[in-house]
Design a protein around this motif. Structure first.
Motif, PDB file in Angstrom:
ATOM      1  N   ASP A 127      -4.943   2.717   3.025  1.00 42.12           N
ATOM      2  CA  ASP A 127      -5.588   1.841   4.001  1.00 42.12           C
ATOM      3  C   ASP A 127      -5.169   0.398   3.759  1.00 42.12           C
ATOM      4  O   ASP A 127      -4.758   0.050   2.649  1.00 42.12           O
ATOM      5  CB  ASP A 127      -7.115   1.937   3.871  1.00 42.12           C
ATOM      6  CG  ASP A 127      -7.629   3.337   4.178  1.00 42.12           C
ATOM      7  OD1 ASP A 127      -7.129   3.944   5.144  1.00 42.12           O
ATOM      8  OD2 ASP A 127      -8.525   3.810   3.456  1.00 42.12           O
ATOM      9  N   PRO A 128      -5.302  -0.435   4.777  1.00 41.49           N
ATOM     10  CA  PRO A 128      -5.029  -1.859   4.537  1.00 41.49           C
ATOM     11  C   PRO A 128      -5.898  -2.370   3.386  1.00 41.49           C
ATOM     12  O   PRO A 128      -7.109  -2.140   3.367  1.00 41.49           O
ATOM     13  CB  PRO A 128      -5.428  -2.517   5.859  1.00 41.49           C
ATOM     14  CG  PRO A 128      -5.215  -1.442   6.872  1.00 41.49           C
ATOM     15  CD  PRO A 128      -5.636  -0.176   6.173  1.00 41.49           C
ATOM     16  N   TYR A 129      -5.271  -2.970   2.412  1.00 42.12           N
ATOM     17  CA  TYR A 129      -5.902  -3.607   1.255  1.00 42.12           C
ATOM     18  C   TYR A 129      -6.424  -2.635   0.197  1.00 42.12           C
ATOM     19  O   TYR A 129      -6.999  -3.069  -0.790  1.00 42.12           O
ATOM     20  CB  TYR A 129      -7.042  -4.553   1.680  1.00 42.12           C
ATOM     21  CG  TYR A 129      -6.681  -5.410   2.846  1.00 42.12           C
ATOM     22  CD1 TYR A 129      -5.651  -6.344   2.758  1.00 42.12           C
ATOM     23  CD2 TYR A 129      -7.323  -5.258   4.067  1.00 42.12           C
ATOM     24  CE1 TYR A 129      -5.293  -7.108   3.850  1.00 42.12           C
ATOM     25  CE2 TYR A 129      -6.967  -6.031   5.166  1.00 42.12           C
ATOM     26  CZ  TYR A 129      -5.957  -6.946   5.042  1.00 42.12           C
ATOM     27  OH  TYR A 129      -5.595  -7.704   6.132  1.00 42.12           O
ATOM     28  N   SER A 189      -8.065   5.707   9.113  1.00 45.49           N
ATOM     29  CA  SER A 189      -7.994   6.142   7.724  1.00 45.49           C
ATOM     30  C   SER A 189      -7.667   7.630   7.613  1.00 45.49           C
ATOM     31  O   SER A 189      -6.863   8.030   6.766  1.00 45.49           O
ATOM     32  CB  SER A 189      -9.302   5.847   7.004  1.00 45.49           C
ATOM     33  OG  SER A 189      -9.209   6.182   5.642  1.00 45.49           O
ATOM     34  N   PRO A 193      -9.883  -2.115   8.599  1.00 41.92           N
ATOM     35  CA  PRO A 193      -9.175  -1.252   7.650  1.00 41.92           C
ATOM     36  C   PRO A 193      -9.530   0.236   7.715  1.00 41.92           C
ATOM     37  O   PRO A 193      -8.671   1.075   7.456  1.00 41.92           O
ATOM     38  CB  PRO A 193      -9.549  -1.827   6.284  1.00 41.92           C
ATOM     39  CG  PRO A 193      -9.904  -3.245   6.554  1.00 41.92           C
ATOM     40  CD  PRO A 193     -10.527  -3.244   7.925  1.00 41.92           C
ATOM     41  N   HIS A 248     -15.239  -5.442   5.443  1.00 42.00           N
ATOM     42  CA  HIS A 248     -14.222  -5.003   4.483  1.00 42.00           C
ATOM     43  C   HIS A 248     -14.816  -4.077   3.429  1.00 42.00           C
ATOM     44  O   HIS A 248     -14.243  -3.851   2.401  1.00 42.00           O
ATOM     45  CB  HIS A 248     -13.537  -6.197   3.816  1.00 42.00           C
ATOM     46  CG  HIS A 248     -12.515  -5.777   2.791  1.00 42.00           C
ATOM     47  ND1 HIS A 248     -11.446  -4.977   3.101  1.00 42.00           N
ATOM     48  CD2 HIS A 248     -12.425  -6.023   1.466  1.00 42.00           C
ATOM     49  CE1 HIS A 248     -10.726  -4.765   2.007  1.00 42.00           C
ATOM     50  NE2 HIS A 248     -11.295  -5.386   1.009  1.00 42.00           N
ATOM     51  N   PRO A 250      -7.784  -9.321   1.815  1.00 41.01           N
ATOM     52  CA  PRO A 250      -7.262  -9.753   3.113  1.00 41.01           C
ATOM     53  C   PRO A 250      -6.873 -11.219   3.054  1.00 41.01           C
ATOM     54  O   PRO A 250      -7.391 -11.971   2.219  1.00 41.01           O
ATOM     55  CB  PRO A 250      -8.427  -9.532   4.068  1.00 41.01           C
ATOM     56  CG  PRO A 250      -9.631  -9.349   3.230  1.00 41.01           C
ATOM     57  CD  PRO A 250      -9.183  -8.969   1.856  1.00 41.01           C
ATOM     58  N   PRO A 288      -5.147  -3.988  10.044  1.00 47.32           N
ATOM     59  CA  PRO A 288      -5.652  -4.835   8.960  1.00 47.32           C
ATOM     60  C   PRO A 288      -7.007  -5.471   9.248  1.00 47.32           C
ATOM     61  O   PRO A 288      -7.775  -5.711   8.324  1.00 47.32           O
ATOM     62  CB  PRO A 288      -4.575  -5.909   8.800  1.00 47.32           C
ATOM     63  CG  PRO A 288      -3.345  -5.286   9.365  1.00 47.32           C
ATOM     64  CD  PRO A 288      -3.812  -4.380  10.461  1.00 47.32           C
ATOM     65  N   GLU A 319       0.830  -1.198   0.000  1.00 50.90           N
ATOM     66  CA  GLU A 319       0.000   0.000   0.000  1.00 50.90           C
ATOM     67  C   GLU A 319       0.875   1.264   0.000  1.00 50.90           C
ATOM     68  O   GLU A 319       0.634   2.199  -0.771  1.00 50.90           O
ATOM     69  CB  GLU A 319      -0.935   0.012   1.217  1.00 50.90           C
ATOM     70  CG  GLU A 319      -2.023  -1.046   1.158  1.00 50.90           C
ATOM     71  CD  GLU A 319      -1.631  -2.408   1.744  1.00 50.90           C
ATOM     72  OE1 GLU A 319      -2.533  -3.200   2.038  1.00 50.90           O
ATOM     73  OE2 GLU A 319      -0.423  -2.671   1.921  1.00 50.90           O
ATOM     74  N   SER A 370     -15.096  -0.888   1.698  1.00 53.56           N
ATOM     75  CA  SER A 370     -14.043   0.106   1.570  1.00 53.56           C
ATOM     76  C   SER A 370     -14.336   1.346   2.389  1.00 53.56           C
ATOM     77  O   SER A 370     -15.476   1.774   2.531  1.00 53.56           O
ATOM     78  CB  SER A 370     -13.939   0.472   0.088  1.00 53.56           C
ATOM     79  OG  SER A 370     -13.270   1.667  -0.088  1.00 53.56           O
ATOM     80  N   TRP A 418      -2.038   1.189  11.857  1.00 53.07           N
ATOM     81  CA  TRP A 418      -2.323   0.249  10.768  1.00 53.07           C
ATOM     82  C   TRP A 418      -3.095  -0.912  11.358  1.00 53.07           C
ATOM     83  O   TRP A 418      -2.576  -1.661  12.177  1.00 53.07           O
ATOM     84  CB  TRP A 418      -1.016  -0.227  10.139  1.00 53.07           C
ATOM     85  CG  TRP A 418      -1.213  -0.922   8.831  1.00 53.07           C
ATOM     86  CD1 TRP A 418      -1.235  -2.269   8.606  1.00 53.07           C
ATOM     87  CD2 TRP A 418      -1.420  -0.300   7.568  1.00 53.07           C
ATOM     88  NE1 TRP A 418      -1.439  -2.525   7.285  1.00 53.07           N
ATOM     89  CE2 TRP A 418      -1.554  -1.327   6.626  1.00 53.07           C
ATOM     90  CE3 TRP A 418      -1.509   1.027   7.143  1.00 53.07           C
ATOM     91  CZ2 TRP A 418      -1.767  -1.071   5.270  1.00 53.07           C
ATOM     92  CZ3 TRP A 418      -1.722   1.279   5.802  1.00 53.07           C
ATOM     93  CH2 TRP A 418      -1.845   0.243   4.874  1.00 53.07           C
TER      94      TRP A 418
END
Length: 153
Positions: free
Chosen positions: A97-99, A55, A51, A128, A119, A48, A4, A130, A46
């Protein structure tokens, strides 16, 4: 986090490269410096499994003020904020962001996804959906007043 961060840094580096005014070696130094700054800055922010948490903290933002992480990385190659404003969009928002890494140029621009990862299998996430999807759902255009005329017979 590495993917990322490298995606985000590479995007901003490409924006600088488009000017044709910065040498390749300087661009590489900028990119590396930005990645290191982001890594240090995001270390305790962070998540995961969640997520969207953090932010806002991980958001890179240029909005008539230079994002400090971008400004610091540019300073390492001799670019000041005034020069950066000439080379980069005056309004840029980037979410790391994660992913997912996404960005928007301008306040009313579309949100574009640069990286959309998955993930790890077997690790459930707390929704998850977004973070940008949540932003889009909560985003409202400015209210417009329309005169309505009704006709009855």
């Amino acid at each position: 986090m590495k993917t990322e961060i490298s995606t985000a840094a590479a995007f901003i580096t490409r924006l600088l490269k488009q000017s044709g005014l910065i040498e390749e070696k300087q661009l590489q130094q900028f990119c590396q410096s930005l990645q290191e700054s982001m890594k240090d800055h995001y270390k305790q922010h962070w998540f995961p499994q969640i997520p969207c948490r953090g932010s806002g903290y991980r958001c890179l933002r240029i909005n008539h003020k230079m994002d400090p992480l971008i400004g610091r990385a540019a300073g390492h190659i001799g670019l000041n904020n005034r020069r950066l404003f000439q080379l980069l969009p005056s309004e840029l928002t980037m979410w790391v962001d994660p992913y997912e890494v996404s960005y928007r140029i301008g306040e009313d621009g579309s949100i574009c996804v640069l990286y959309d990862g998955s993930p790890p299998v077997g690790k459930p996430l707390e929704s998850h959906s977004s973070c940008k999807d949540a932003l889009r759902m909560g985003r409202h255009s400015a209210t417009k007043n329309y005169s309505m005329m009704t006709v009855s017979s």
